[in-house]
Design a protein around this motif. Structure first.
Motif: not given
Length: 528
Positions: A20-43
């Motif tokens: 988060l300290s690395s990306v907080q200047q890359k986005v100005s308004k909304i930052l969605y966060i997705q835990l990849l391990n929650a998705l139910s099948d591999s990609a």
């Protein structure tokens, strides 16, 4: 240039603070966060171990929001429950995603497969950012779970209640727990205007429709497949004590007692008791001693003090220089202290009370007029008008007060405008309790106001002016309400806490004012 809306894909929640300290200047308004391990099948290899336990997800979500509070104060952070609910395999967000950020390096094939198969709301010109400075140490480590079986349960109909003013991290944590632990329907009660009067700085609380819409927007964004019922409530319980279908209540640790009270009422009505899940709220990472320990709406409102709450409207009927601030506020609200600090910062202060004292004096126009209207009894032994005697008359009778105002206010305004015209300072502050009643705001570029709760104002008047509580209340009731002052103001101060906290508000307001004035100068130069 930062992107408006971003999606951060996390493979290793243990590194979330660094990420988060690395990306907080890359986005100005909304930052969605997705835990990849929650998705139910591999990609195509973009996959890690799947955690199926609600307590585990709950812990990860808490950790993410805790770090977001430290590193992403300016961002609207939203942890998506995609994959944690109903085995979702596709990320669906209400706002189109401009940038996708991965916390580890993947091959281009893996990234392309993930983007096409897992995200349905990418913009046409989306960007990809891969971070390669994070460690993968312990990324596969499972923390032993000691949760009870009850903690792992899900429920059909969950409920929560609150003010939900200026939706913040603590609200998001509570709403996420509600959505995570509910299978079918959630009910969210939001306190109406009658329920907020005891809140700190309730004058700054957003209106009910705004709060409802903000909650709806967030909850339907993080978990769109639940049924949501968002309702106003005018008492502490709302529908939680009458709806037999509800089976789970989310509370904070601080409001656990209220949750038990809900069950007492339900029991008295022969309704089944609710399972109560309490959530430990997040500590405020950078708090002033005056602020609450936990992240709260009260602290959010306190931090609005001294900032621009309402846009400045251009008034073409008054000169652009000097820049005139109308400083107002109720009696005993600390206006004089704020005025003193503004003078130290370089503003010219015009004290309306002193102007009034001057035009009351013997030989001045208002002297004879006031004696004609209120009688010789208002004259003291020194031959001057006794303001206490005059005040005793006008504060008991609104008609008498209006008579006084109609006599004095025009003369006061004439004197004030004369001083403004002759000022050499670039900022002039008109310190006037009557600013709004006299409609002098039309001669000001901005209105600033001071507030304190009525109880505090009464206390100060009793101690400072040796008034009785009844006399103090009469004076307070003869002026606009705090809500009226706040609604008319561009900037609000509150002097309820220690003096340094007030001084910080004033310094913040002054700095922001200077920035606005510089921007106006630059804009005028461009138009030349």
């Amino acid at each position: 240039m930062s992107s408006k809306t971003g999606l951060l894909v996390i493979t290793n929640p243990k590194q979330i603070g660094l990420v988060l300290s690395s990306v907080q200047q890359k986005v100005s308004k909304i930052l969605y966060i997705q835990l990849l391990n929650a998705l139910s099948d591999s990609a195509s290899g973009v996959h890690t171990k799947i955690f199926s336990s609600i307590p585990k997800y709950s812990k990860e979500i808490n950790g993410i929001y805790t770090q977001a509070a430290r590193h992403c104060k300016h961002l609207d952070v939203r942890v998506l429950l995609s994959g944690m609910k109903h085995n979702l395999t596709k990320i669906k967000t209400q706002n189109p995603i401009d940038i996708v950020i991965f916390d580890k390096v993947f091959s281009q094939t893996e990234i392309d497969s993930f983007l096409s198969g897992k995200i349905s709301t990418l913009t046409n010109n989306y960007k990809i950012l891969t971070l390669n400075n994070t460690s993968e140490q312990n990324s596969e480590e499972l923390v032993p779970e000691v949760s009870s079986e009850e903690e792992k349960r899900t429920f059909k109909h969950g409920v929560i209640g609150g003010t939900f003013d200026r939706l913040h991290i603590a609200h998001k944590l509570l709403l996420s727990e509600l959505a995570l632990r509910t299978d079918s329907k959630v009910t969210i009660g939001i306190t109406d205007e009658n329920m907020i009067q005891s809140k700190v700085l309730h004058e700054l609380i957003q209106d009910l429709s705004t709060r409802i819409e903000n909650v709806r927007n967030f909850i339907s964004d993080i978990c769109p497949d639940l049924q949501y019922d968002i309702v106003p409530i005018s008492d502490p319980f709302g529908p939680s004590i009458v709806d037999p279908t509800m089976d789970m209540l989310i509370v904070s640790r601080e409001t656990l007692r209220g949750g038990h009270k809900v069950n007492e009422v339900r029991d008295s009505k022969n309704l089944p008791k609710l399972y109560i899940h309490s959530v430990e709220l997040i500590d405020e990472p950078e708090r002033d001693p005056a602020e609450e320990v936990k992240i709260s709406s009260s602290t959010m409102r306190m931090r609005l003090l001294g900032t621009l709450l309402k846009p400045v409207e251009i008034n073409k009927n008054i000169p652009s220089k000097p820049y005139v601030i109308g400083l107002t506020g109720g009696i005993a609200s600390g206006k004089s202290g704020v005025s003193h600090w503004l003078q130290e910062l370089g503003g010219l202060i015009i004290d309306a009370d002193k102007i009034a004292h001057g035009i009351y004096k013997c030989g001045k126009p208002c002297y004879d007029l006031l004696i004609q209207k209120f009688g010789e009894d208002i004259v003291g032994k020194d031959g001057e008008i006794d303001r206490k005697k005059l005040g005793a008359i006008v504060f008991k009778d609104r008609n008498e007060l209006e008579k006084l105002n109609n006599t004095v206010w025009p003369e006061m305004l004439t004197e004030i405008l004369k001083i403004v015209r002759n000022a050499t300072e670039d900022v002039v502050v008109v310190d006037a309790a009557i600013l709004l009643q006299a409609e002098w705001q039309h001669y000001c570029h901005e209105v600033w106001t001071t507030l304190v709760p009525k109880e505090e104002a009464v206390k100060r008047l009793v101690e400072r002016n040796q008034l009785s509580e009844e006399q103090a209340l009469l004076r307070i009731q003869a002026q606009p309400t705090n809500s009226s002052y706040a609604a008319a103001a561009n900037v609000v101060f509150c002097t309820l806490w220690h003096k340094e906290y007030t001084r910080q508000q004033v310094q913040r307001a002054w700095n922001l004012l200077r920035e606005r004035m510089c921007e106006d100068v630059l804009a005028n130069c461009k138009n030349c």
